[in-house]
Design an enzyme around this catalytic site. Structure first.
Site, mmCIF file in Angstrom:
data_model
loop_
_atom_site.group_PDB
_atom_site.id
_atom_site.type_symbol
_atom_site.label_atom_id
_atom_site.label_comp_id
_atom_site.label_asym_id
_atom_site.label_seq_id
_atom_site.Cartn_x
_atom_site.Cartn_y
_atom_site.Cartn_z
ATOM 1 N N LYS A 144 24.992 -9.593 -8.493
ATOM 2 C CA LYS A 144 24.319 -10.071 -7.284
ATOM 3 C C LYS A 144 24.006 -8.917 -6.333
ATOM 4 O O LYS A 144 22.911 -8.837 -5.766
ATOM 5 C CB LYS A 144 25.196 -11.112 -6.582
ATOM 6 N N CYS A 190 29.405 -11.117 -3.830
ATOM 7 C CA CYS A 190 30.694 -11.784 -4.043
ATOM 8 C C CYS A 190 30.519 -12.917 -5.045
ATOM 9 O O CYS A 190 29.461 -13.550 -5.106
ATOM 10 C CB CYS A 190 31.243 -12.375 -2.748
ATOM 11 N N ASP A 191 31.568 -13.172 -5.804
ATOM 12 C CA ASP A 191 31.568 -14.336 -6.673
ATOM 13 C C ASP A 191 33.007 -14.775 -6.893
ATOM 14 O O ASP A 191 33.918 -13.942 -6.924
ATOM 15 C CB ASP A 191 30.916 -14.034 -8.021
ATOM 16 N N SER A 192 33.205 -16.074 -7.034
ATOM 17 C CA SER A 192 34.551 -16.615 -7.206
ATOM 18 C C SER A 192 34.653 -17.408 -8.504
ATOM 19 O O SER A 192 33.727 -18.136 -8.880
ATOM 20 C CB SER A 192 34.922 -17.526 -6.029
ATOM 21 N N GLY A 233 35.516 -11.742 -6.711
ATOM 22 C CA GLY A 233 35.032 -10.384 -6.913
ATOM 23 C C GLY A 233 34.188 -9.939 -5.732
ATOM 24 O O GLY A 233 33.423 -10.737 -5.167
#
EC number: 3.6.1.9
Length: 203
Positions: free
Chosen positions: A57, A73-75, A110
Site C-alpha cells: 500500500k 498499514c494493514d492488519s 504491519g
C-alpha cells in the site's frame, strides 16, 4: 520544512487515531489488490502478510507522491494458528465470532513508512506490532445482533475494540492502538529512524 504525512489507507479508524494523536496527515487510498499481492508472495505467516500488504500500500501511493512521508498499514487477525482478514459476508462474520467466543487471538498490524523528504530518495522502514485479544463468552443472540449492525464486516478479525464489540473484549495484552489498526508508538519509532521527530507532525 516539515514533511507531509500521507496515510495510504481507507480506514476511518486509522485516520481517527492519527487525528486523536494530533498528527497532521492526509489520506490517499492505494489501489493494491490484496488477494493478488498475497497470492504472488506465496506462503506467509499472519505477521508477514500484514507487513507485506502495508508495504504494498505504501509503495503504491509513494509512486504518485513527489515528496513527504507515506505510511501504509494493514492488519491480520490470527486465531487457532490461522490468519483472517475482513469477513465481508454476515455468515462469515457469525462463524468467526462462534470461533472466537471465549478464546484469545492475536492481531498483527504491519506498518511501512517511506520517506522522500530532504533528499532521502525513498528510504523505507517497516515494523509489525502484535497484541493478544481475549474475548468474552458471547451468546448467539449477541453475535446475531452485532453482525446485523454491519460493523464487523469490513474490519480484520470481524471485531473492533473502539466500537460496539468493545463489550465483548475481556482484555488486551499489548498496545491497544495495534488492535485498532495503527500503533502510534510504532509510528514514532519509524519516524525517528528516518530522522523525523513525531512532534514535528503535531497539529
Amino acid at each position: 520544512m516539515t514533511p507531509e504525512l500521507v496515510l495510504a489507507s481507507a480506514s476511518p479508524a486509522r485516520t481517527k487515531l492519527l487525528n486523536d494523536a494530533g498528527i497532521r496527515h492526509r489520506v490517499q487510498v492505494s489501489d493494491v489488490d490484496e488477494d493478488a499481492a498475497t497470492a504472488a508472495a506465496g506462503p506467509l505467516s499472519p505477521a508477514q502478510t500484514a507487513l507485506l500488504l502495508a508495504q504494498a500500500k505504501a509503495e503504491s501511493v509513494a509512486a504518485t507522491v513527489v515528496s513527504g512521508l507515506v505510511l501504509g498499514c494493514d492488519s491480520v487477525f490470527e486465531i487457532d494458528g490461522q490468519p483472517y482478514g475482513k469477513p465481508w459476508e454476515p455468515e462469515v462474520a457469525r462463524a468467526r465470532w462462534r470461533q472466537m467466543s471465549g478464546k484469545s487471538g492475536i492481531l498483527h498490524t504491519g506498518h511501512w513508512l517511506i520517506s522522500m523528504h530532504d533528499g532521502a530518495g525513498g528510504v523505507a522502514q517497516g515494523e509489525v506490532t502484535s497484541a493478544v485479544v481475549h474475548f468474552e463468552e458471547v451468546s448467539e443472540a449477541e453475535i446475531d445482533a452485532y453482525v446485523t449492525t454491519g460493523e464487523p464486516l469490513q474490519v480484520a478479525g470481524a471485531f473492533t475494540i473502539d466500537g460496539l464489540a468493545g463489550a465483548f473484549i475481556a482484555g488486551i495484552e499489548g498496545d491497544p492502538h495495534t488492535v485498532v489498526g495503527l500503533s502510534i508508538s510504532t509510528l514514532r519509532r519509524l519516524l525517528v529512524s528516518v530522522g523525523v521527530p513525531i512532534t514535528d507532525l503535531w497539529k
